[in-house]
Write a protein that holds these residues in place. Structure first.
Motif, PDB file in Angstrom:
ATOM      1  N   GLU A  83     -15.736  19.030  14.957  1.00 42.80           N
ATOM      2  CA  GLU A  83     -17.184  19.251  14.862  1.00 42.80           C
ATOM      3  C   GLU A  83     -17.835  19.460  16.217  1.00 42.80           C
ATOM      4  O   GLU A  83     -19.001  19.859  16.297  1.00 42.80           O
ATOM      5  N   ASP A 111     -17.408  21.807  18.195  1.00 43.55           N
ATOM      6  CA  ASP A 111     -17.719  23.231  18.370  1.00 43.55           C
ATOM      7  C   ASP A 111     -19.111  23.590  17.870  1.00 43.55           C
ATOM      8  O   ASP A 111     -19.631  24.656  18.210  1.00 43.55           O
ATOM      9  N   GLU A 112     -19.706  22.718  17.065  1.00 42.07           N
ATOM     10  CA  GLU A 112     -21.057  22.986  16.585  1.00 42.07           C
ATOM     11  C   GLU A 112     -22.097  22.865  17.699  1.00 42.07           C
ATOM     12  O   GLU A 112     -23.196  23.390  17.575  1.00 42.07           O
ATOM     13  N   TYR A 113     -21.731  22.197  18.777  1.00 36.30           N
ATOM     14  CA  TYR A 113     -22.700  21.906  19.829  1.00 36.30           C
ATOM     15  C   TYR A 113     -22.512  22.743  21.089  1.00 36.30           C
ATOM     16  O   TYR A 113     -23.459  22.912  21.856  1.00 36.30           O
ATOM     17  N   ARG A 157     -22.857  16.153  23.025  1.00 34.99           N
ATOM     18  CA  ARG A 157     -24.206  16.137  22.441  1.00 34.99           C
ATOM     19  C   ARG A 157     -25.247  15.798  23.506  1.00 34.99           C
ATOM     20  O   ARG A 157     -26.318  16.403  23.556  1.00 34.99           O
TER      21      ARG A 157
END
Length: 323
Positions: free
Chosen positions: A36, A38-40, A131
Motif C-alpha cells: 500500500e 505505492d498509494e502515497y 506518509r
C-alpha cells in the motif's frame, strides 16, 4: 511525490541465522512487504550499506551523509527515507541534521522486530515515514526526522528509550513533531531542523566517552589521553557532576589542550555547573569544561568530533555547544 529509500541494514532488514540475526533483506524486499506504500509515493531504492547499526563506523556514516546531501540537491527527489538499525539510529539522524541540514525532508526508520518474527513493525514504520514525507513536503518542510511507531521526532531531541518495545523512541523534553493515525498526519509544531549546523563532515577526530558513577576513578581518562584522544565527553551524573578522580582527569586533559564536554546520564534536563566539592559541576567549569546543555553524551560525541574538524581554537569548539 518521489521518495528515495536508502537501505543501510539493521533489524528491519535482518533475519535469524545460526550465528545470530544479521541484515539479509534488500531495500526492495522491505518495500515489497508494504504494497500500500505505492498509494502515497513513487519509490526509488538504493542500497548504501548492509550492517547492524551497533557496528556503524565513521566511513559508513559519512557515506550515508554524502548520499543524502546529493539527494537533497536533486530537484526530482521530494523526500528521503533511510532504513537503519535502531541502536544508533538517533546518532545517524543527528549527524545528518548537523552536517547536511537538508531542505528536503529526511526520515530515518527501522524496526524492533525482524521481518521473520511475529508481527514485525518494519512495514508499519516504513509506511509512517512515507506518509509523513508526503505531508511534510506539502508544507515545504526540511530537516531530519525519526519515523517510528506512528510518531515523527526531530533528530535533535529523539532518543531510544527501550531495548525491545515497539514504542522505542521518545523526544523526552519536547515531544513528537507529528503523529500518524489511520486517516491523517497530525503536525504538532513546525517541521524543521532543530539543530545548529557545523561546517564539517569528517568524524576522523578521536573522541572518547567516559561515564561517571559511584566509585569510578580517573584511570579511563588517563588511558584516553595516553591513546591520543583529541577530545573527551564526560557522561556525568545529575546536573553535570563527577567523582573526584574523574574531575582530576578532566583538569589534566584540559591542561593538555584536550577539550572536555560534559553531558548528563539523565534522560531529561540540562547540565548546569552548580555544585562545588572536588568533582562538582562548578569545579569542572573552573577547570574549563564545556557544558552540553540537554544534548546526550552519544550526540555530544558526534558534535565534538565535528567541532574539532570545524574549528582550530577553543573558542570555536566552545561556541559549537552554545545552543
Amino acid at each position: 511525490m518521489d521518495v528515495t529509500v536508502c537501505s543501510t541494514g539493521g533489524t528491519i532488514a535482518s533475519t535469524d541465522a545460526a550465528g545470530g540475526a544479521t541484515p539479509t533483506r534488500t531495500g526492495e524486499e522491505l518495500l515489497e512487504a508494504v504494497p500500500e506504500i505505492d498509494e502515497y509515493a513513487t519509490l526509488t531504492v538504493e542500497e548504501i550499506a548492509q550492517t547492524p547499526s551497533y557496528e556503524m563506523d565513521a566511513d559508513t556514516l559519512e557515506r550515508i551523509g554524502d548520499r543524502v546531501r546529493e539527494l537533497d540537491g536533486e530537484p526530482t527527489v521530494d523526500a528521503v527515507v533511510v532504513t537503519h538499525g535502531t541502536d544508533t539510529l538517533e546518532e545517524t539522524a543527528y549527524y545528518l541534521d548537523v552536517t547536511v541540514q537538508p531542505d528536503t525532508p529526511v526520515f530515518l526508520t527501522g524496526a524492533q522486530r525482524r521481518p521473520d518474527e511475529v508481527s514485525p513493525d518494519g512495514p508499519s514504520n516504513l509506511l509512517t515515514a512515507v506518509r509523513a514525507a508526503t505531508q511534510f513536503r506539502e508544507r515545504g518542510a526540511g530537516g531530519t526526522f525519526v519515523a517510528f511507531d506512528e510518531e515523527i521526532h526531530a533528530a535533535r531531541s529523539v532518543t531510544k528509550t527501550h531495548t525491545s518495545a515497539l514504542e522505542a523512541f521518545r523526544s523526552v523534553t519536547r515531544g513528537p513533531v507529528a503523529t500518524v493515525d489511520r486517516d491523517r498526519v497530525a503536525v504538532h509544531r513546525t517541521p524543521r531542523s532543530e539543530t545548529r549546523p557545523l561546517a564539517a563532515t569528517s568524524l576522523a577526530a578521536t573522541v572518547f566517552t567516559i561515564k561517571s558513577g559511584s566509585c569510578v576513578a580517573g584511570e579511563l581518562l588517563e588511558a584516553a589521553l595516553e591513546r591520543g584522544a583529541d577530545g573527551l565527553v564526560l557522561e556525568a551524573t545529575g546536573l553535570g557532576n563527577a567523582t573526584a578522580g574523574i574531575a582530576e582527569g578532566v583538569r589534566e586533559a584540559i591542561d593538555a589542550g584536550v577539550p572536555v564536554v560534559v553531558a548528563s546520564r539523565c534522560l531529561e534536563g540540562r547540565v548546569v555547573p552548580i555544585y562545588g566539592g572536588e568533582g562538582g559541576g562548578e569545579r569542572l567549569r573552573e577547570y574549563g569544561a564545556i557544558f552540553a546543555g540537554d544534548l546526550p553524551a552519544q550526540k555530544a560525541r558526534i558534535r565534538l568530533a565535528l567541532a574539532l574538524e570545524a574549528y582550530e581554537d577553543e573558542t570555536g569548539i566552545r561556541d559549537a555547544f552554545a545552543e
